[in-house]
Design a protein around this motif. Structure first.
Motif, PDB file in Angstrom:
ATOM      1  N   PRO A 258       9.613  13.400  -4.337  1.00 55.64           N
ATOM      2  CA  PRO A 258       8.158  13.582  -4.294  1.00 55.64           C
ATOM      3  C   PRO A 258       7.468  13.401  -5.643  1.00 55.64           C
ATOM      4  N   GLU A 259       8.194  13.535  -6.743  1.00 53.34           N
ATOM      5  CA  GLU A 259       7.577  13.421  -8.068  1.00 53.34           C
ATOM      6  C   GLU A 259       7.706  12.021  -8.652  1.00 53.34           C
ATOM      7  N   HIS A 260       8.163  11.074  -7.846  1.00 44.99           N
ATOM      8  CA  HIS A 260       8.339   9.706  -8.323  1.00 44.99           C
ATOM      9  C   HIS A 260       7.597   8.720  -7.424  1.00 44.99           C
ATOM     10  N   GLU A 261       7.172   7.622  -8.039  1.00 40.93           N
ATOM     11  CA  GLU A 261       6.575   6.511  -7.319  1.00 40.93           C
ATOM     12  C   GLU A 261       7.608   5.400  -7.227  1.00 40.93           C
ATOM     13  N   ILE A 262       7.789   4.852  -6.025  1.00 45.48           N
ATOM     14  CA  ILE A 262       8.765   3.776  -5.835  1.00 45.48           C
ATOM     15  C   ILE A 262       8.047   2.443  -6.028  1.00 45.48           C
ATOM     16  N   VAL A 263       8.530   1.654  -6.989  1.00 41.18           N
ATOM     17  CA  VAL A 263       7.841   0.406  -7.332  1.00 41.18           C
ATOM     18  C   VAL A 263       8.742  -0.817  -7.187  1.00 41.18           C
ATOM     19  N   GLY A 264       9.995  -0.615  -6.802  1.00 44.75           N
ATOM     20  CA  GLY A 264      10.917  -1.738  -6.658  1.00 44.75           C
ATOM     21  C   GLY A 264      11.539  -1.762  -5.287  1.00 44.75           C
ATOM     22  N   GLY A 265      12.565  -2.590  -5.114  1.00 42.77           N
ATOM     23  CA  GLY A 265      13.154  -2.771  -3.799  1.00 42.77           C
ATOM     24  C   GLY A 265      12.212  -3.585  -2.944  1.00 42.77           C
ATOM     25  N   HIS A 266      11.955  -3.149  -1.695  1.00 46.24           N
ATOM     26  CA  HIS A 266      11.017  -3.874  -0.848  1.00 46.24           C
ATOM     27  C   HIS A 266       9.656  -3.172  -0.777  1.00 46.24           C
ATOM     28  N   ALA A 267       9.392  -2.285  -1.744  1.00 45.63           N
ATOM     29  CA  ALA A 267       8.083  -1.615  -1.783  1.00 45.63           C
ATOM     30  C   ALA A 267       6.974  -2.639  -2.023  1.00 45.63           C
ATOM     31  N   GLN A 268       5.951  -2.599  -1.205  1.00 41.88           N
ATOM     32  CA  GLN A 268       4.809  -3.506  -1.321  1.00 41.88           C
ATOM     33  C   GLN A 268       3.609  -2.709  -1.808  1.00 41.88           C
ATOM     34  N   ALA A 269       2.856  -3.274  -2.725  1.00 44.73           N
ATOM     35  CA  ALA A 269       1.832  -2.507  -3.429  1.00 44.73           C
ATOM     36  C   ALA A 269       0.592  -2.226  -2.604  1.00 44.73           C
ATOM     37  N   ALA A 270       0.280  -3.070  -1.634  1.00 42.50           N
ATOM     38  CA  ALA A 270      -0.972  -2.898  -0.917  1.00 42.50           C
ATOM     39  C   ALA A 270      -0.938  -3.611   0.419  1.00 42.50           C
ATOM     40  N   ALA A 271      -1.881  -3.229   1.279  1.00 43.49           N
ATOM     41  CA  ALA A 271      -2.143  -3.948   2.524  1.00 43.49           C
ATOM     42  C   ALA A 271      -3.442  -4.723   2.334  1.00 43.49           C
ATOM     43  N   TRP A 272      -3.439  -5.987   2.718  1.00 43.55           N
ATOM     44  CA  TRP A 272      -4.580  -6.873   2.497  1.00 43.55           C
ATOM     45  C   TRP A 272      -5.085  -7.437   3.816  1.00 43.55           C
ATOM     46  N   LEU A 273      -6.396  -7.610   3.894  1.00 44.47           N
ATOM     47  CA  LEU A 273      -7.008  -8.354   4.986  1.00 44.47           C
ATOM     48  C   LEU A 273      -7.197  -9.787   4.494  1.00 44.47           C
ATOM     49  N   VAL A 274      -6.637 -10.736   5.222  1.00 42.56           N
ATOM     50  CA  VAL A 274      -6.611 -12.132   4.772  1.00 42.56           C
ATOM     51  C   VAL A 274      -7.196 -13.018   5.869  1.00 42.56           C
ATOM     52  N   TYR A 275      -8.045 -13.968   5.462  1.00 40.92           N
ATOM     53  CA  TYR A 275      -8.590 -14.916   6.437  1.00 40.92           C
ATOM     54  C   TYR A 275      -8.735 -16.282   5.785  1.00 40.92           C
ATOM     55  N   PRO A 276      -8.752 -17.335   6.609  1.00 37.20           N
ATOM     56  CA  PRO A 276      -8.820 -18.689   6.047  1.00 37.20           C
ATOM     57  C   PRO A 276     -10.048 -18.879   5.175  1.00 37.20           C
ATOM     58  N   SER A 277      -9.897 -19.664   4.125  1.00 38.23           N
ATOM     59  CA  SER A 277     -10.998 -19.928   3.206  1.00 38.23           C
ATOM     60  C   SER A 277     -12.039 -20.808   3.883  1.00 38.23           C
ATOM     61  N   LYS A 278     -13.233 -20.260   4.058  1.00 40.37           N
ATOM     62  CA  LYS A 278     -14.338 -20.992   4.670  1.00 40.37           C
ATOM     63  C   LYS A 278     -15.610 -20.734   3.884  1.00 40.37           C
ATOM     64  N   ARG A 279     -16.571 -21.627   4.105  1.00 45.66           N
ATOM     65  CA  ARG A 279     -17.856 -21.444   3.429  1.00 45.66           C
ATOM     66  C   ARG A 279     -18.550 -20.180   3.932  1.00 45.66           C
ATOM     67  N   TYR A 280     -18.436 -19.919   5.232  1.00 50.80           N
ATOM     68  CA  TYR A 280     -19.067 -18.750   5.829  1.00 50.80           C
ATOM     69  C   TYR A 280     -18.016 -17.929   6.571  1.00 50.80           C
ATOM     70  N   LEU A 281     -18.135 -16.614   6.492  1.00 51.38           N
ATOM     71  CA  LEU A 281     -17.242 -15.733   7.224  1.00 51.38           C
ATOM     72  C   LEU A 281     -17.834 -15.482   8.609  1.00 51.38           C
ATOM     73  N   PRO A 282     -17.134 -15.870   9.680  1.00 50.69           N
ATOM     74  CA  PRO A 282     -17.669 -15.673  11.030  1.00 50.69           C
ATOM     75  C   PRO A 282     -18.033 -14.209  11.276  1.00 50.69           C
ATOM     76  N   TYR A 283     -19.063 -14.020  12.059  1.00 48.90           N
ATOM     77  CA  TYR A 283     -19.564 -12.677  12.339  1.00 48.90           C
ATOM     78  C   TYR A 283     -18.485 -11.802  12.973  1.00 48.90           C
ATOM     79  N   LYS A 284     -17.704 -12.370  13.907  1.00 46.06           N
ATOM     80  CA  LYS A 284     -16.678 -11.578  14.583  1.00 46.06           C
ATOM     81  C   LYS A 284     -15.620 -11.096  13.599  1.00 46.06           C
ATOM     82  N   VAL A 285     -15.298 -11.920  12.586  1.00 48.16           N
ATOM     83  CA  VAL A 285     -14.327 -11.506  11.565  1.00 48.16           C
ATOM     84  C   VAL A 285     -14.942 -10.430  10.681  1.00 48.16           C
ATOM     85  N   ARG A 286     -16.199 -10.618  10.335  1.00 45.62           N
ATOM     86  CA  ARG A 286     -16.871  -9.665   9.458  1.00 45.62           C
ATOM     87  C   ARG A 286     -16.917  -8.271  10.075  1.00 45.62           C
ATOM     88  N   VAL A 287     -17.211  -8.175  11.379  1.00 47.80           N
ATOM     89  CA  VAL A 287     -17.316  -6.853  11.996  1.00 47.80           C
ATOM     90  C   VAL A 287     -15.947  -6.191  12.119  1.00 47.80           C
TER      91      VAL A 287
END
Length: 303
Positions: A258-287
């Protein structure tokens, strides 16, 4: 020609297969082929060069594709902006995530999602493979990692903390784990993926890091299975807090460092929301992005 025909042409250009596009659109391949042939006749140009094994865009097809993608994007955005003023989001929303994250974090949100967005068709594509968003027509992905690369847009959903967990039953029967290096004396439950290291790394509150060259005789390619084995008393394992929070609250699993942070192995630093690169973000994705961020603020992932 209508917008549906243009979108079908773009899909065929991306997938390079009438059969694949037909499956995506629930149509007969001959219908897709006939639609493209009619488009070529109307334009007076050949868009695809077909052989028995391959189908590729002609030079004219490449030019037409580049123009049509931009046009379709503008038309879709105009429609989405109009809907955002007067209506709920509609159409299909295709989301992909890992199997564990999807089952434990997204599926429990479906009742609320359906209640808030009754006109939106939701498709969850759960896989531990990192699929191509454009080729698989994915609107939004949830990915775990320190950072996200590629031609995509990414926004952090939450920081992901990883814990070394074991059952109380296991801890009562085996030597104590008071320091990270004590784990080398235990047969740990290990994750098997190509990019995973069995050198777990623990960082203390003072910033000191300890490498733990763990080993074990149970190696599994599923974090859900690792969690089940840990709860069954088979050994310590490394799991994300969003997966085991309920187990920790119930006492079924214990955070052994409990007093340590695990930073190696298969530990992943964050969860990300990812979407295709477009000029405009569709409304349905935005909501949906806003909905998931709001759910995190309300503590959903930690339940």
């Amino acid at each position: 020609m209508d917008i549906a025909t243009l979108k079908l042409f773009v899909d065929v250009a991306k997938r390079q297969s009438f059969a694949a596009v037909a499956r995506d659109h629930d149509q007969d391949p001959s219908t897709v082929s006939r639609t493209i042939a009619n488009l070529e006749t109307e334009l007076g140009i050949r868009l695809f060069q077909r052989t028995t094994r391959n189908m590729n865009l002609t030079e004219a097809g490449e030019i037409y594709l580049n123009r049509m993608e931009t046009l379709i994007e503008y038309m879709d955005n105009a429609r989405e902006e109009a809907l955002s003023v007067s209506a709920h989001p509609t159409g299909s929303m295709r989301i992909t995530a890992t199997i564990a994250f999807g089952q434990l974090c997204l599926v429990p949100l479906l009742p609320q999602l359906r209640q808030e967005f009754p006109d939106l068709r939701l498709e969850l594509h759960l896989t531990d493979s990192q699929i191509d968003l454009v080729a698989n027509r994915v609107d939004l992905a949830v990915r775990l990692g320190s950072r996200i690369g590629g031609d995509v847009i990414a926004t952090k959903l939450f920081d992901s903390r990883y814990l070394v967990c074991a059952s109380r039953e296991y801890l009562e029967k085996h030597s104590p784990i008071n320091h990270p290096i004590d784990l080398v004396k235990h047969r740990c439950l290990l994750l098997r993926t190509p990019s995973v290291s069995n050198n777990w790394v623990a960082r203390s509150a003072t910033g000191r890091e300890t490498v733990m060259p763990v080993d074990g005789d149970i190696v599994i390619s599923s974090v859900l299975a690792l969690r089940q084995c840990a709860r069954g008393g088979l050994g310590p394992t490394l799991l994300p807090e969003w997966m085991v929070k309920a187990d920790l609250l119930s006492g079924e699993l214990v955070n052994v460092l409990p007093e340590h942070e695990i930073v190696g192995g298969h530990a992943q630093a964050a969860a990300w929301l990812v979407y295709p690169s477009k000029r405009y973000l569709p409304y349905k994705v935005r909501v949906i992005v806003d909905f998931l961020k709001r759910s995190v603020t309300n503590g959903w992932y930690a339940v």
